[in-house]
Motif scaffolding. Structure first.
Motif, PDB file in Angstrom:
ATOM      1  N   LEU A 147      30.242  -4.332  85.012  1.00  0.00           N
ATOM      2  CA  LEU A 147      30.149  -5.284  83.909  1.00  0.00           C
ATOM      3  C   LEU A 147      31.084  -6.459  84.113  1.00  0.00           C
ATOM      4  O   LEU A 147      32.235  -6.284  84.521  1.00  0.00           O
ATOM      5  N   VAL A 148      30.586  -7.625  83.852  1.00  0.00           N
ATOM      6  CA  VAL A 148      31.398  -8.836  83.792  1.00  0.00           C
ATOM      7  C   VAL A 148      30.937  -9.607  82.564  1.00  0.00           C
ATOM      8  O   VAL A 148      29.780 -10.018  82.476  1.00  0.00           O
ATOM      9  N   PHE A 149      31.820  -9.775  81.597  1.00  0.00           N
ATOM     10  CA  PHE A 149      31.476 -10.506  80.385  1.00  0.00           C
ATOM     11  C   PHE A 149      31.722 -11.994  80.579  1.00  0.00           C
ATOM     12  O   PHE A 149      32.611 -12.391  81.355  1.00  0.00           O
ATOM     13  N   PRO A 150      30.984 -12.841  79.874  1.00  0.00           N
ATOM     14  CA  PRO A 150      31.345 -14.270  79.865  1.00  0.00           C
ATOM     15  C   PRO A 150      32.678 -14.466  79.151  1.00  0.00           C
ATOM     16  O   PRO A 150      33.106 -13.617  78.356  1.00  0.00           O
ATOM     17  N   THR A 151      33.330 -15.545  79.437  1.00  0.00           N
ATOM     18  CA  THR A 151      34.665 -15.784  78.887  1.00  0.00           C
ATOM     19  C   THR A 151      34.571 -16.286  77.452  1.00  0.00           C
ATOM     20  O   THR A 151      34.905 -17.441  77.138  1.00  0.00           O
ATOM     21  N   VAL A 152      34.102 -15.417  76.558  1.00  0.00           N
ATOM     22  CA  VAL A 152      34.021 -15.712  75.129  1.00  0.00           C
ATOM     23  C   VAL A 152      34.558 -14.504  74.378  1.00  0.00           C
ATOM     24  O   VAL A 152      34.779 -13.429  74.956  1.00  0.00           O
ATOM     25  N   ASP A 153      34.787 -14.651  73.068  1.00  0.00           N
ATOM     26  CA  ASP A 153      35.313 -13.535  72.292  1.00  0.00           C
ATOM     27  C   ASP A 153      34.191 -12.600  71.870  1.00  0.00           C
ATOM     28  O   ASP A 153      33.005 -12.874  72.038  1.00  0.00           O
ATOM     29  N   LEU A 159      37.823  -8.793  66.745  1.00  0.00           N
ATOM     30  CA  LEU A 159      36.614  -9.528  67.096  1.00  0.00           C
ATOM     31  C   LEU A 159      36.910 -10.834  67.808  1.00  0.00           C
ATOM     32  O   LEU A 159      36.040 -11.433  68.435  1.00  0.00           O
ATOM     33  N   THR A 160      38.140 -11.295  67.709  1.00  0.00           N
ATOM     34  CA  THR A 160      38.525 -12.554  68.363  1.00  0.00           C
ATOM     35  C   THR A 160      39.074 -12.332  69.765  1.00  0.00           C
ATOM     36  O   THR A 160      39.499 -13.282  70.417  1.00  0.00           O
ATOM     37  N   ASP A 161      39.076 -11.085  70.239  1.00  0.00           N
ATOM     38  CA  ASP A 161      39.599 -10.787  71.581  1.00  0.00           C
ATOM     39  C   ASP A 161      38.576 -11.166  72.645  1.00  0.00           C
ATOM     40  O   ASP A 161      37.358 -11.116  72.423  1.00  0.00           O
ATOM     41  N   ASP A 162      39.082 -11.499  73.837  1.00  0.00           N
ATOM     42  CA  ASP A 162      38.239 -11.677  75.016  1.00  0.00           C
ATOM     43  C   ASP A 162      38.124 -10.335  75.711  1.00  0.00           C
ATOM     44  O   ASP A 162      39.124  -9.796  76.202  1.00  0.00           O
ATOM     45  N   PRO A 163      36.929  -9.729  75.774  1.00  0.00           N
ATOM     46  CA  PRO A 163      36.817  -8.378  76.339  1.00  0.00           C
ATOM     47  C   PRO A 163      37.160  -8.288  77.817  1.00  0.00           C
ATOM     48  O   PRO A 163      37.355  -7.178  78.337  1.00  0.00           O
ATOM     49  N   ASP A 188      38.430  -0.905  81.549  1.00  0.00           N
ATOM     50  CA  ASP A 188      37.038  -0.696  81.932  1.00  0.00           C
ATOM     51  C   ASP A 188      36.297   0.160  80.903  1.00  0.00           C
ATOM     52  O   ASP A 188      35.147  -0.108  80.546  1.00  0.00           O
ATOM     53  N   GLY A 189      36.952   1.203  80.402  1.00  0.00           N
ATOM     54  CA  GLY A 189      36.316   2.063  79.417  1.00  0.00           C
ATOM     55  C   GLY A 189      36.037   1.329  78.111  1.00  0.00           C
ATOM     56  O   GLY A 189      34.985   1.531  77.483  1.00  0.00           O
ATOM     57  N   GLU A 190      36.959   0.486  77.675  1.00  0.00           N
ATOM     58  CA  GLU A 190      36.747  -0.275  76.430  1.00  0.00           C
ATOM     59  C   GLU A 190      35.609  -1.274  76.594  1.00  0.00           C
ATOM     60  O   GLU A 190      34.799  -1.482  75.675  1.00  0.00           O
ATOM     61  N   ARG A 191      35.525  -1.878  77.753  1.00  0.00           N
ATOM     62  CA  ARG A 191      34.415  -2.812  77.986  1.00  0.00           C
ATOM     63  C   ARG A 191      33.080  -2.083  78.058  1.00  0.00           C
ATOM     64  O   ARG A 191      32.055  -2.602  77.625  1.00  0.00           O
ATOM     65  N   LYS A 192      33.080  -0.849  78.598  1.00  0.00           N
ATOM     66  CA  LYS A 192      31.855  -0.064  78.637  1.00  0.00           C
ATOM     67  C   LYS A 192      31.399   0.282  77.215  1.00  0.00           C
ATOM     68  O   LYS A 192      30.197   0.247  76.903  1.00  0.00           O
ATOM     69  N   LYS A 193      32.323   0.621  76.338  1.00  0.00           N
ATOM     70  CA  LYS A 193      31.962   0.920  74.950  1.00  0.00           C
ATOM     71  C   LYS A 193      31.327  -0.291  74.273  1.00  0.00           C
ATOM     72  O   LYS A 193      30.297  -0.184  73.597  1.00  0.00           O
ATOM     73  N   LEU A 194      31.955  -1.446  74.447  1.00  0.00           N
ATOM     74  CA  LEU A 194      31.412  -2.659  73.827  1.00  0.00           C
ATOM     75  C   LEU A 194      30.053  -3.016  74.407  1.00  0.00           C
ATOM     76  O   LEU A 194      29.129  -3.394  73.662  1.00  0.00           O
ATOM     77  N   ALA A 195      29.896  -2.884  75.733  1.00  0.00           N
ATOM     78  CA  ALA A 195      28.620  -3.217  76.366  1.00  0.00           C
ATOM     79  C   ALA A 195      27.506  -2.308  75.862  1.00  0.00           C
ATOM     80  O   ALA A 195      26.379  -2.748  75.614  1.00  0.00           O
ATOM     81  N   ALA A 196      27.806  -1.001  75.709  1.00  0.00           N
ATOM     82  CA  ALA A 196      26.803  -0.076  75.194  1.00  0.00           C
ATOM     83  C   ALA A 196      26.399  -0.455  73.773  1.00  0.00           C
ATOM     84  O   ALA A 196      25.213  -0.408  73.410  1.00  0.00           O
ATOM     85  N   PHE A 197      27.362  -0.839  72.961  1.00  0.00           N
ATOM     86  CA  PHE A 197      27.073  -1.261  71.587  1.00  0.00           C
ATOM     87  C   PHE A 197      26.198  -2.512  71.570  1.00  0.00           C
ATOM     88  O   PHE A 197      25.236  -2.613  70.794  1.00  0.00           O
ATOM     89  N   LEU A 198      26.490  -3.463  72.447  1.00  0.00           N
ATOM     90  CA  LEU A 198      25.717  -4.706  72.491  1.00  0.00           C
ATOM     91  C   LEU A 198      24.300  -4.466  73.007  1.00  0.00           C
ATOM     92  O   LEU A 198      23.350  -5.093  72.531  1.00  0.00           O
ATOM     93  N   GLU A 234      25.328   4.516  83.946  1.00  0.00           N
ATOM     94  CA  GLU A 234      26.688   5.075  83.834  1.00  0.00           C
ATOM     95  C   GLU A 234      27.483   4.395  82.718  1.00  0.00           C
ATOM     96  O   GLU A 234      28.561   3.837  82.963  1.00  0.00           O
ATOM     97  N   PRO A 235      27.010   4.444  81.481  1.00  0.00           N
ATOM     98  CA  PRO A 235      27.768   3.811  80.397  1.00  0.00           C
ATOM     99  C   PRO A 235      29.042   4.569  80.034  1.00  0.00           C
ATOM    100  O   PRO A 235      29.899   4.022  79.328  1.00  0.00           O
ATOM    101  N   LEU A 236      29.181   5.821  80.508  1.00  0.00           N
ATOM    102  CA  LEU A 236      30.348   6.627  80.143  1.00  0.00           C
ATOM    103  C   LEU A 236      31.423   6.633  81.218  1.00  0.00           C
ATOM    104  O   LEU A 236      32.481   7.236  81.018  1.00  0.00           O
ATOM    105  N   SER A 237      31.171   5.988  82.367  1.00  0.00           N
ATOM    106  CA  SER A 237      32.191   5.981  83.421  1.00  0.00           C
ATOM    107  C   SER A 237      33.367   5.121  82.972  1.00  0.00           C
ATOM    108  O   SER A 237      33.210   4.004  82.488  1.00  0.00           O
TER     109      SER A 237
END
Length: 533
Positions: free
Chosen positions: A403-409, A439-443, A448-458, A471-474
């Motif tokens: 996962l690579v998120f765009p540089t936004v909150d 909600l104002t944080d940059d993910p 890595d685990g926190e970003r996986k949680k957010l990505a699964a939610f999105l 592999e959303p749980l890795s």
């Protein structure tokens, strides 16, 4: 000749296609070139003819009038040339912006398909090739200018003598043939060089990425040697191409010099036979030289035509978005029968038969390299060599493993969802799975685990009936894995959910699990595509 004609037509059409609503800019650009060609190849030789004839008869008054007229034409043409250059720069800017916008859209789409292409490849398409393809404006304008030059050279010849028209008509095809002599050579070697460049970039990117993953190992010298070896085929192709071009261009230059001498002799013979004045002789010489110079410039443009043609074809393939007949709102379903996938084309990864229906949560298990991610990409629509049948009803959304998120909150990501969550749902998820995060944080600054949680939610926010998660749980902490998986299954109860998982203890959370054998059958597979419905 057919190849160069087709390439030139594609190159000429490209800027018009990119300008779309601004095509009048290209029309004005060509109209300006028409006026400039008329000034330099029609007005200037005729003014020179009358001025020289006036000097010969020692008519100072007429000489002064024609010289003054020439000065006025000179100033007007230079002012017009300045306006034309500004318009050309504006046209190039619009072409670059339009090409870059299409390439950026294609890059996001291809990244969504899960293609294993390095990000540098997409950046090159968006930035480098968009700027390089703007050179098609020069080719189009110069081609139009060459046509105008021929017309005005014929017009000058017709004014001076009907015999001079025949001279221009004979010289023009000769110069055109000489100008296109190096097209086939350039095309052949440019294709070889493009393939070598693509291989070199892919190899170099792979080697550079390996350094960060194996920083503790003493492999830097080994990696540098591998990068150096990857450059050698490309450099060899480049040297060969430049050598062939130089050889052909040198031969063309010699022949063109001989043609210029023949032009001088032909014009002199015409002046003697037709008893032309000295001014007519100078006017014909200037028109002939201008015509030769225009075709020299066109020759320089045609030598790069194979390169532009290849870039245009690659950009068209790159920006041709995947048009699926699957409806985003149709009921989701996936079925596999006697399926074997071959991502590399040299081995088969057998896939057990299965049916995935709405409301089912399907877990994919297997060893590394057994084809779990490959199967997800095939379901999502990535072209792949295969045998057997893979039928997909409904559109899918894929969550990749890396996962690579765009540089936004986080708030901006939530607002961009296809089906935005209610605030209460978002707060419940954040409190349960991401405590302490805002909600104002940059993910990108999260683990890595926190970003996986957010990505699964999105990825549960889109309205597509098939949800694919690689592999959303890795990387997720052990205490949250089962809770997160049960949350995903609950939120996807009216859709098809297919998850790649390695945790044996979580089998109980899935409706069905599939164990991929991971036995690669060594055989070449025909490059057929998976069958979408």
């Amino acid at each position: 000749m057919r190849g160069i004609t087709r390439a030139v037509l594609v190159i000429v059409r490209y800027p018009f296609d990119q300008l779309r609503w601004h095509r009048s800019m290209m029309a004005w650009l060509i109209a300006g070139r028409f006026v400039l060609s008329g000034g330099w190849l029609f007005a200037s030789p005729l003014i020179q003819k009358h001025a020289v004839d006036a000097i010969v008869v020692r008519d100072l008054a007429r000489t002064g009038e024609w010289l003054a007229s020439g000065a006025v034409v000179f100033v007007v043409l230079h002012c017009l040339n300045y306006w034309w250059s500004c318009l050309k720069a504006q046209t190039v800017r619009v072409v670059i912006a339009s090409t870059a916008a299409k390439a950026a859209t294609a890059a996001t789409r291809r990244s969504g398909l899960g293609t294993k292409v390095d990000a540098d490849h997409h950046v090159s398409r968006v930035v480098d090739e968009s700027q390089q393809l703007s050179e098609t404006v020069d080719v189009t304008v110069n081609l139009a200018g060459s046509i105008f030059n021929v017309l005005f050279a014929c017009a000058v010849a017709a004014v001076i003598s009907p015999l001079a028209v025949g001279l221009v008509v004979v010289l023009t095809p000769l110069i055109v043939v000489l100008s296109s002599r190096n097209f086939s050579v350039s095309r052949r070697f440019s294709e070889v060089m493009d393939r070598s460049r693509a291989t070199m970039k892919a190899t170099t990117s792979t080697n550079l990425r390996s350094i960060s993953g194996m920083e503790a190992l003493p492999i830097r010298r080994l990696t540098a040697a591998a990068i150096d070896r990857s450059f050698k085929p490309f450099l060899s192709s480049y040297i060969t191409l430049q050598g062939e071009r130089a050889k052909t261009q040198r031969a063309n230059a010699i022949v063109m010099s001989a043609v210029e001498m023949l032009v001088m002799l032909a014009v002199a013979a015409l002046a003697i036979v037709a008893k032309l004045s000295l001014g007519s002789f100078f006017a014909l010489v200037q028109a002939s030289w201008s015509l030769s110079g225009a075709f020299k410039d066109l020759n320089a443009q045609l030598s790069t035509a194979p390169v532009h043609y290849g870039r245009i074809q690659r950009m068209k393939r790159y920006t041709r978005l995947h048009r699926s007949s699957r409806s985003a709102h149709a009921s989701g379903r996936v079925r596999a029968r006697a399926l074997a996938l071959s991502p590399g084309g040299l081995e088969r990864l057998p896939i057990p038969d299965f049916d995935a229906l709405p409301g089912q949560a399907l877990g994919l298990y297997g060893s590394n390299g057994s084809g779990k991610s490959t199967l997800l990409h095939a379901i999502h629509g990535s072209p792949m060599a295969a045998i057997g049948q893979l039928s997909v009803w409904g559109a899918s959304g894929l969550m990749p493993s890396h996962l690579v998120f765009p540089t936004v909150d986080v708030n901006a990501l939530l607002c961009a969802c296809k089906v935005p969550y209610e605030l209460a749902t978002t707060r419940h998820f954040m409190d349960e799975f991401l405590p302490g995060k805002m909600l104002t944080d940059d993910p990108n600054g999260w683990s890595d685990g926190e970003r996986k949680k957010l990505a699964a939610f999105l990825h549960l926010a889109h309205d597509r009936p098939i949800v694919l998660m690689d592999e959303p749980l890795s990387g997720v902490d052990a205490a949250s894995r089962e809770r997160l998986l049960r949350y995903l299954v609950e939120r996807s109860r009216d859709r098809v959910l297919i998850v790649v998982c390695h945790d044996i203890e979580l089998r109980k959370c899935f409706s069905t699990t599939i164990e991929l054998p991971g036995v690669a059958i060594s055989s070449r597979v025909s490059p057929s595509l998976t069958t979408p419905f």
